[in-house]
Scaffold this motif. Sequence first.
Motif, short mmCIF file in Angstrom:
data_model
loop_
_atom_site.label_atom_id
_atom_site.label_comp_id
_atom_site.label_asym_id
_atom_site.label_seq_id
_atom_site.Cartn_x
_atom_site.Cartn_y
_atom_site.Cartn_z
N GLY A 146 0.32 13.23 14.48
CA GLY A 146 1.49 12.70 14.07
C GLY A 146 1.90 11.67 14.50
O GLY A 146 2.51 10.71 13.70
N SER A 147 1.55 11.42 15.65
CA SER A 147 2.33 10.00 16.27
C SER A 147 1.17 8.87 15.72
O SER A 147 1.89 7.73 15.25
CB SER A 147 1.91 9.80 17.85
N LYS A 148 0.05 9.15 15.53
CA LYS A 148 -0.95 8.16 14.80
C LYS A 148 -0.66 8.07 13.37
O LYS A 148 -0.57 7.00 12.73
CB LYS A 148 -2.28 8.62 15.07
N ASN A 149 -0.44 9.07 12.82
CA ASN A 149 -0.22 8.87 11.34
C ASN A 149 0.93 8.19 10.91
O ASN A 149 1.09 7.53 10.13
CB ASN A 149 -0.46 10.26 10.54
N ALA A 150 1.95 8.48 11.73
CA ALA A 150 3.33 7.86 11.37
C ALA A 150 3.41 6.44 11.78
O ALA A 150 3.94 5.57 10.91
CB ALA A 150 4.62 8.60 12.18
N LEU A 151 2.60 5.90 12.61
CA LEU A 151 2.51 4.65 13.12
C LEU A 151 1.67 4.07 12.10
O LEU A 151 1.88 2.88 11.68
CB LEU A 151 1.65 4.61 14.43
N SER A 152 0.60 4.56 11.50
CA SER A 152 0.06 4.01 10.29
C SER A 152 0.72 3.75 9.28
O SER A 152 0.77 2.73 8.60
CB SER A 152 -1.35 4.88 10.19
N ALA A 153 1.59 5.04 8.89
CA ALA A 153 2.72 4.68 7.69
C ALA A 153 3.52 3.62 7.96
O ALA A 153 4.22 2.93 7.08
CB ALA A 153 3.08 5.99 7.53
N ALA A 206 3.85 2.04 -5.37
CA ALA A 206 2.54 2.65 -5.40
C ALA A 206 1.63 2.25 -4.45
O ALA A 206 1.02 2.98 -3.68
CB ALA A 206 2.14 2.29 -6.83
N GLU A 207 1.67 1.05 -4.08
CA GLU A 207 1.03 0.23 -2.91
C GLU A 207 0.97 0.92 -1.60
O GLU A 207 0.02 1.22 -0.86
CB GLU A 207 1.06 -1.07 -2.95
N PHE A 208 2.47 1.27 -1.38
CA PHE A 208 2.71 2.00 -0.08
C PHE A 208 1.99 3.29 -0.05
O PHE A 208 1.41 3.73 0.86
CB PHE A 208 4.26 1.90 0.20
N LYS A 209 2.22 4.10 -1.16
CA LYS A 209 1.69 5.23 -1.17
C LYS A 209 0.21 5.47 -1.04
O LYS A 209 -0.29 6.18 -0.30
CB LYS A 209 2.19 5.95 -2.49
N LYS A 210 -0.51 4.48 -1.62
CA LYS A 210 -2.06 4.18 -1.48
C LYS A 210 -2.38 4.00 -0.19
O LYS A 210 -3.21 4.50 0.56
CB LYS A 210 -2.45 3.23 -2.42
N ASN A 211 -1.56 3.12 0.45
CA ASN A 211 -1.88 2.74 1.90
C ASN A 211 -1.93 4.00 2.99
O ASN A 211 -2.70 4.11 3.85
CB ASN A 211 -1.30 1.61 2.36
N VAL A 212 -0.78 4.75 2.60
CA VAL A 212 -0.49 5.93 3.36
C VAL A 212 -1.57 6.95 3.24
O VAL A 212 -2.15 7.33 4.12
CB VAL A 212 1.07 6.70 3.08
N GLU A 213 -1.99 7.30 1.90
CA GLU A 213 -2.85 8.33 1.59
C GLU A 213 -4.32 7.73 1.82
O GLU A 213 -5.19 8.79 2.44
CB GLU A 213 -2.75 8.70 0.31
#
Length: 270
Positions: A146-153, A206-213
């Motif tokens: 979660g820490s890594k994934n949230a930082l990436s987001a 859409a760009e933000f969503k794509k970058n998160v996924e």
Amino acid sequence: MSARNSQANKAAARERLRQERERQAKKEKIRRQITVGVSALAVLAVAGGVGYAVMQANKPSQWEAAKDRTSVTAPKNTSGENGTTLVIGKPAAKKTLELYEDSRCPICATFEQQVGETIEKDVSAGKYKIKYVGATFIDNSDQGEGSKNALSALGAALDVSPEAFLDYKAALYSAKYHPEESKDKFADDSYLLEIAGTVPALKSNAEFKKNVEKGTFDAWAMKMSEAFDKSGVKGTPTVKMDGKTVTDARGNAPMTVPEFTVAIDKALKG
């Protein structure tokens, strides 16, 4: 019955018995061959399964692979090596407040809920800039991603704008969305996107969503985490002003607006 007929009948019976034994012997041979063949296939299948399991176990995880990546895609609005310098504020501001936080940290959440708005107002007023350094050590201590994934987001939000980054950070740390430290909810992209739905600049982006996924900024998040590890800071939240730790009267991070204001005013004069 004559002796001859009796002998002929016995001979015929013996021949039939011999033929039957031969048929049974052939069946038994075929059965053994099939059993051996199936067993061999089973052994190969097990060996193959074990080999695959070993291969998968030795295969680097998504985050290990991201950490080892030499080519790093950094979000916009960053600078320095691998884009790990993240400074937000008016260029004319002479002081820089450094924030060291881990997205899963419950004390960081309390800090942001109490003084986050004050920090944003001070930055908008030009009292100081903020330099954000994200950590991921809770993923190691409590297990998870979660820490890594949230930082990436957060990197994906920063790629949209500094304002989107600050708003998204506030939403992640909010009382409504911040999970207990033991619950790794930030590891779930859908939960991060749900929270992003409360930020106008990110909602339906859409760009933000794509970058998160896609994990566009996963490698960047790992480099940012390395920057935290190299900083010498041992816990979060930690607040510094131009490299000097800012604390309350007890030597802890100032957790209320009055404590923060006193500590910051003193740091600004120093």
